[in-house]
Design a protein around this motif. Structure first.
Motif, PDB file in Angstrom:
ATOM      1  N   PRO A  80      65.206  41.417   5.120  1.00 54.73           N
ATOM      2  CA  PRO A  80      65.583  42.549   4.254  1.00 54.73           C
ATOM      3  C   PRO A  80      66.727  43.419   4.765  1.00 54.73           C
ATOM      4  CG  PRO A  80      63.197  42.309   4.263  1.00 54.73           C
ATOM      5  CD  PRO A  80      63.733  41.341   5.290  1.00 54.73           C
ATOM      6  N   PRO A  81      66.830  43.715   6.079  1.00 50.41           N
ATOM      7  CA  PRO A  81      67.942  44.575   6.503  1.00 50.41           C
ATOM      8  C   PRO A  81      69.323  44.025   6.151  1.00 50.41           C
ATOM      9  CG  PRO A  81      66.283  44.466   8.232  1.00 50.41           C
ATOM     10  CD  PRO A  81      65.896  43.445   7.204  1.00 50.41           C
ATOM     11  N   GLY A 121      52.010  53.661  10.747  1.00 47.20           N
ATOM     12  CA  GLY A 121      50.777  53.482  11.502  1.00 47.20           C
ATOM     13  C   GLY A 121      50.472  52.025  11.768  1.00 47.20           C
ATOM     14  N   CYS A 122      50.754  51.153  10.800  1.00 47.70           N
ATOM     15  CA  CYS A 122      50.540  49.715  10.996  1.00 47.70           C
ATOM     16  C   CYS A 122      51.384  49.172  12.139  1.00 47.70           C
ATOM     17  CB  CYS A 122      50.884  48.958   9.707  1.00 47.70           C
ATOM     18  SG  CYS A 122      49.498  48.665   8.608  1.00 47.70           S
ATOM     19  N   MET A 123      52.546  49.787  12.347  1.00 52.41           N
ATOM     20  CA  MET A 123      53.457  49.314  13.392  1.00 52.41           C
ATOM     21  C   MET A 123      53.258  50.034  14.711  1.00 52.41           C
ATOM     22  SD  MET A 123      57.070  48.972  11.358  1.00 52.41           S
ATOM     23  CE  MET A 123      56.993  50.562  10.518  1.00 52.41           C
ATOM     24  N   GLY A 124      52.443  51.111  14.713  1.00 50.25           N
ATOM     25  CA  GLY A 124      52.326  51.919  15.913  1.00 50.25           C
ATOM     26  C   GLY A 124      53.608  52.652  16.228  1.00 50.25           C
ATOM     27  N   GLN A 125      54.291  53.154  15.170  1.00 49.88           N
ATOM     28  CA  GLN A 125      55.611  53.753  15.337  1.00 49.88           C
ATOM     29  C   GLN A 125      55.637  55.246  15.015  1.00 49.88           C
ATOM     30  OE1 GLN A 125      58.622  52.326  16.471  1.00 49.88           O
ATOM     31  NE2 GLN A 125      57.164  50.776  17.175  1.00 49.88           N
ATOM     32  N   GLY A 156      61.861  57.688  -2.085  1.00 48.59           N
ATOM     33  CA  GLY A 156      62.038  56.253  -2.278  1.00 48.59           C
ATOM     34  C   GLY A 156      63.027  55.675  -1.293  1.00 48.59           C
ATOM     35  N   VAL A 157      64.081  56.416  -0.981  1.00 52.60           N
ATOM     36  CA  VAL A 157      65.058  55.983   0.015  1.00 52.60           C
ATOM     37  C   VAL A 157      64.425  55.976   1.405  1.00 52.60           C
ATOM     38  CG1 VAL A 157      67.231  56.579   1.139  1.00 52.60           C
ATOM     39  CG2 VAL A 157      67.033  56.746  -1.338  1.00 52.60           C
ATOM     40  N   LEU A 158      63.640  57.015   1.714  1.00 53.79           N
ATOM     41  CA  LEU A 158      62.971  57.066   3.021  1.00 53.79           C
ATOM     42  C   LEU A 158      61.996  55.906   3.172  1.00 53.79           C
ATOM     43  CD1 LEU A 158      62.242  60.910   3.355  1.00 53.79           C
ATOM     44  CD2 LEU A 158      64.340  59.639   3.861  1.00 53.79           C
ATOM     45  N   LEU A 159      61.299  55.570   2.078  1.00 52.15           N
ATOM     46  CA  LEU A 159      60.389  54.421   2.124  1.00 52.15           C
ATOM     47  C   LEU A 159      61.170  53.132   2.354  1.00 52.15           C
ATOM     48  CD1 LEU A 159      57.583  53.137   1.805  1.00 52.15           C
ATOM     49  CD2 LEU A 159      57.990  53.100  -0.669  1.00 52.15           C
ATOM     50  N   ALA A 160      62.321  52.978   1.692  1.00 55.06           N
ATOM     51  CA  ALA A 160      63.132  51.776   1.884  1.00 55.06           C
ATOM     52  C   ALA A 160      63.561  51.630   3.339  1.00 55.06           C
ATOM     53  CB  ALA A 160      64.356  51.813   0.963  1.00 55.06           C
ATOM     54  N   GLU A 161      63.944  52.741   3.983  1.00 55.36           N
ATOM     55  CA  GLU A 161      64.304  52.696   5.396  1.00 55.36           C
ATOM     56  C   GLU A 161      63.101  52.292   6.251  1.00 55.36           C
ATOM     57  OE1 GLU A 161      67.158  53.011   6.892  1.00 55.36           O
ATOM     58  OE2 GLU A 161      68.317  53.461   5.103  1.00 55.36           O
ATOM     59  N   THR A 162      61.929  52.798   5.881  1.00 50.35           N
ATOM     60  CA  THR A 162      60.710  52.462   6.632  1.00 50.35           C
ATOM     61  C   THR A 162      60.379  50.984   6.467  1.00 50.35           C
ATOM     62  OG1 THR A 162      59.907  54.707   6.215  1.00 50.35           O
ATOM     63  CG2 THR A 162      58.301  53.100   6.989  1.00 50.35           C
ATOM     64  N   LEU A 163      60.569  50.449   5.270  1.00 55.26           N
ATOM     65  CA  LEU A 163      60.308  49.033   5.043  1.00 55.26           C
ATOM     66  C   LEU A 163      61.304  48.153   5.785  1.00 55.26           C
ATOM     67  CD1 LEU A 163      59.432  49.098   1.229  1.00 55.26           C
ATOM     68  CD2 LEU A 163      57.846  48.939   3.160  1.00 55.26           C
ATOM     69  N   ASP A 164      62.552  48.617   5.921  1.00 54.90           N
ATOM     70  CA  ASP A 164      63.518  47.885   6.750  1.00 54.90           C
ATOM     71  C   ASP A 164      63.013  47.798   8.194  1.00 54.90           C
ATOM     72  OD1 ASP A 164      65.200  47.556   4.630  1.00 54.90           O
ATOM     73  OD2 ASP A 164      66.688  49.021   5.269  1.00 54.90           O
ATOM     74  N   LEU A 165      62.518  48.921   8.697  1.00 54.69           N
ATOM     75  CA  LEU A 165      61.962  48.942  10.055  1.00 54.69           C
ATOM     76  C   LEU A 165      60.756  48.007  10.151  1.00 54.69           C
ATOM     77  CD1 LEU A 165      61.958  50.289  12.899  1.00 54.69           C
ATOM     78  CD2 LEU A 165      60.395  52.001  11.949  1.00 54.69           C
ATOM     79  N   ARG A 219      61.821  44.448  10.502  1.00 51.08           N
ATOM     80  CA  ARG A 219      62.312  44.129  11.848  1.00 51.08           C
ATOM     81  C   ARG A 219      61.171  43.990  12.848  1.00 51.08           C
ATOM     82  NH1 ARG A 219      66.005  48.154  10.423  1.00 51.08           N
ATOM     83  NH2 ARG A 219      65.224  49.640  11.966  1.00 51.08           N
ATOM     84  N   HIS A 220      60.039  44.640  12.569  1.00 51.16           N
ATOM     85  CA  HIS A 220      58.869  44.528  13.443  1.00 51.16           C
ATOM     86  C   HIS A 220      57.944  43.383  13.019  1.00 51.16           C
ATOM     87  CE1 HIS A 220      60.065  48.440  15.048  1.00 51.16           C
ATOM     88  NE2 HIS A 220      59.175  48.281  15.991  1.00 51.16           N
ATOM     89  N   GLY A 221      58.353  42.625  12.021  1.00 47.15           N
ATOM     90  CA  GLY A 221      57.552  41.478  11.582  1.00 47.15           C
ATOM     91  C   GLY A 221      56.295  41.849  10.839  1.00 47.15           C
ATOM     92  N   LEU A 222      56.244  43.049  10.246  1.00 47.09           N
ATOM     93  CA  LEU A 222      55.054  43.485   9.511  1.00 47.09           C
ATOM     94  C   LEU A 222      55.089  42.948   8.091  1.00 47.09           C
ATOM     95  CD1 LEU A 222      52.496  45.259   9.138  1.00 47.09           C
ATOM     96  CD2 LEU A 222      54.031  47.125   8.478  1.00 47.09           C
ATOM     97  N   CYS A 223      54.022  42.314   7.672  1.00 45.94           N
ATOM     98  CA  CYS A 223      53.824  41.890   6.287  1.00 45.94           C
ATOM     99  C   CYS A 223      52.697  42.737   5.690  1.00 45.94           C
ATOM    100  CB  CYS A 223      53.458  40.417   6.201  1.00 45.94           C
ATOM    101  SG  CYS A 223      54.772  39.310   6.766  1.00 45.94           S
ATOM    102  N   ILE A 224      52.985  43.450   4.621  1.00 49.22           N
ATOM    103  CA  ILE A 224      51.986  44.302   3.981  1.00 49.22           C
ATOM    104  C   ILE A 224      51.174  43.472   2.994  1.00 49.22           C
ATOM    105  CG2 ILE A 224      51.636  46.315   2.490  1.00 49.22           C
ATOM    106  CD1 ILE A 224      54.188  47.495   3.684  1.00 49.22           C
ATOM    107  N   ASP A 225      49.861  43.510   3.142  1.00 45.82           N
ATOM    108  CA  ASP A 225      48.969  42.726   2.290  1.00 45.82           C
ATOM    109  C   ASP A 225      48.340  43.551   1.177  1.00 45.82           C
ATOM    110  OD1 ASP A 225      49.289  40.340   3.831  1.00 45.82           O
ATOM    111  OD2 ASP A 225      47.953  41.198   5.338  1.00 45.82           O
ATOM    112  N   HIS A 226      48.044  44.812   1.444  1.00 44.84           N
ATOM    113  CA  HIS A 226      47.365  45.628   0.430  1.00 44.84           C
ATOM    114  C   HIS A 226      47.591  47.111   0.729  1.00 44.84           C
ATOM    115  CE1 HIS A 226      44.468  46.030  -2.861  1.00 44.84           C
ATOM    116  NE2 HIS A 226      44.058  47.119  -2.244  1.00 44.84           N
TER     117      HIS A 226
END
Length: 408
Positions: A135-136, A300-304, A324-333, A336-343
């Motif tokens: 995504p980045p 929290g899922c990333m421990g960040q 929404g922009v702040l969330l997009a930046e968080t999802l970019d992070l 990069r940390h290999g987090l996949c959101i399931d629910h």
């Protein structure tokens, strides 16, 4: 945070709006891949075909509205049935369709361009043989387009010495000005459609879409590519798809909480949706209590840490920033940390206003922002029975729980 300003300007209407569709090219013949039962774009990796990994990543970027996937004509119906089955497990969360490709990459792009909806303004074009795109990189291409680029192309500097042979003459080229380009490449719809129309009329041939756009005189903006965005081309490249002998998944859970006081300030937003006739909220950013709780849960899922670590309210740059922009930046992070959101499970706690009329719209917006299916996002609302801070109508709260996994 990286690339934040152009997207904030876009959300604020200071940069022209974009309606982005992606053309995912999965109709190649894979001539350099020998001895395989299926074409490279249909090889299974982690129990899913390579092109589907690309589709999931592209759809996870919130600015992408839809996908058009090209398939070989002789496999079109088979692959459409496969798409339907894949959707049952991994819904893309964006509009998508498919069409047959042509006898060449260039012809496949031209066919896909003819399937675009009228409202599309910008186009990303990606090769399904690049399943490691993240995504980045996609967001970097979009950010360049949002800043006014006609064409944005990811590229890496050439590190090998390059020699050119003409007849018996060999000369060394200056590699400091040479770049290896990647996909996705981004364009305004007008530029890329003009280029393909002219190519058809005049018989132009190009190895990528940017080469056609260049011939019309449009400027090409190169942006930094990604070393991991490798193209699967030969049998040797298949080693990159081999799983380690033990592929563990680490499940993780993040919890988020946010609260805002009612008072003169910002129009109420929940999940990116303006709440008509709702009380105003006091806030440094746009005061979207629901997205703020969600951002904390993802972190929290990333421990960040928490939202204040990344987007502090002491920073004037984030005043009235779109959540929404702040969330997009968080999802970019997160990517990069290999987090996949399931629910994701979200709860709004407030005496006023009534959230019921807005729940469906909030849910749709949140699952689109996250690139998840509707079944992966739940929205609830409750009151505190006239007790406490929210019960006395002084403010609003939200809590969020995110369940995900990371490779470990």
């Amino acid at each position: 945070m990286r690339n934040l300003l152009p997207r904030m300007l876009l959300e604020a209407g200071l940069i022209y709006p974009m309606h982005i569709w992606t053309l995912l090219l999965a109709s190649g013949q894979g001539a350099r891949m020998r001895g395989q039962e299926s074409k490279k774009q249909f090889l299974l990796w982690k129990k899913r075909p390579l092109y589907w990994h690309c589709a999931l990543t592209l759809a996870s970027v919130s600015a992408v509205h839809g996908l058009i996937i090209t398939f070989p004509l002789d496999e079109l119906e088979e692959r459409r049935a496969e798409l339907h089955e894949l959707w049952q497990t991994d819904a893309l969360g964006v509009e998508y369709t498919s069409c047959s490709g042509g006898s060449s990459r260039q012809e496949s792009v031209a066919k896909a361009l003819s399937c675009l909806p009228a409202e599309c303004t910008h186009i990303l074009i990606h090769d399904a043989a690049r399943p490691f795109v993240r995504p980045p990189l996609i967001q970097a291409v979009i950010t360049a387009l949002a800043s006014g680029a006609t064409a944005a192309v990811p590229a890496l500097p050439v590190t090998d010495t390059i020699k050119e042979q003409t007849g018996d003459r060999v000369q060394t080229l200056d590699r400091t000005s040479l770049y290896a380009v990647q996909t996705p490449q981004g364009f305004t719809r007008d530029a890329v459609c003009q280029a393909h129309t002219r190519a058809l009329e005049q018989g132009w041939k190009g190895t990528d879409d940017a080469s056609l756009v260049e011939r019309l005189g449009f400027p090409i903006q190169l942006i930094p590519g990604a070393a991991e965005n490798i193209k699967i081309t030969t049998n040797q490249d298949l080693k990159m798809l081999q799983e380690p002998e033990h592929d563990f998944r680490r499940n993780c859970t993040g919890w988020g909480y946010d609260v805002h006081r009612f008072g003169p300030g910002r129009t109420m937003k929940l999940g990116g949706v303006p709440i008509a006739n709702g009380p105003e909220v006091e806030a440094h950013s746009d005061g979207d209590v629901l997205l703020h709780a969600l951002i904390d849960a993802v972190l929290g899922c990333m421990g960040q840490g928490d939202i204040g670590d990344f987007f502090p309210d002491s920073d004037p740059g984030y005043e009235n920033a779109s959540s929404g922009v702040l969330l997009a930046e968080t999802l970019d992070l997160a990517a990069r940390h290999g987090l996949c959101i399931d629910h994701v499970d979200l709860t709004v706690i407030s005496q006023i206003p009534k959230i019921g009329p807005w729940k469906h719209q909030i849910k749709k917006n949140v699952h689109t922002l996250l690139g998840l299916s509707p079944q992966q996002v739940n929205i609830k609302a409750t009151t505190e029975e006239h007790l406490g801070f929210t019960g006395s109508k002084q403010g609003i709260k939200a809590v969020a729980q995110v369940i995900g996994h990371r490779a470990g």
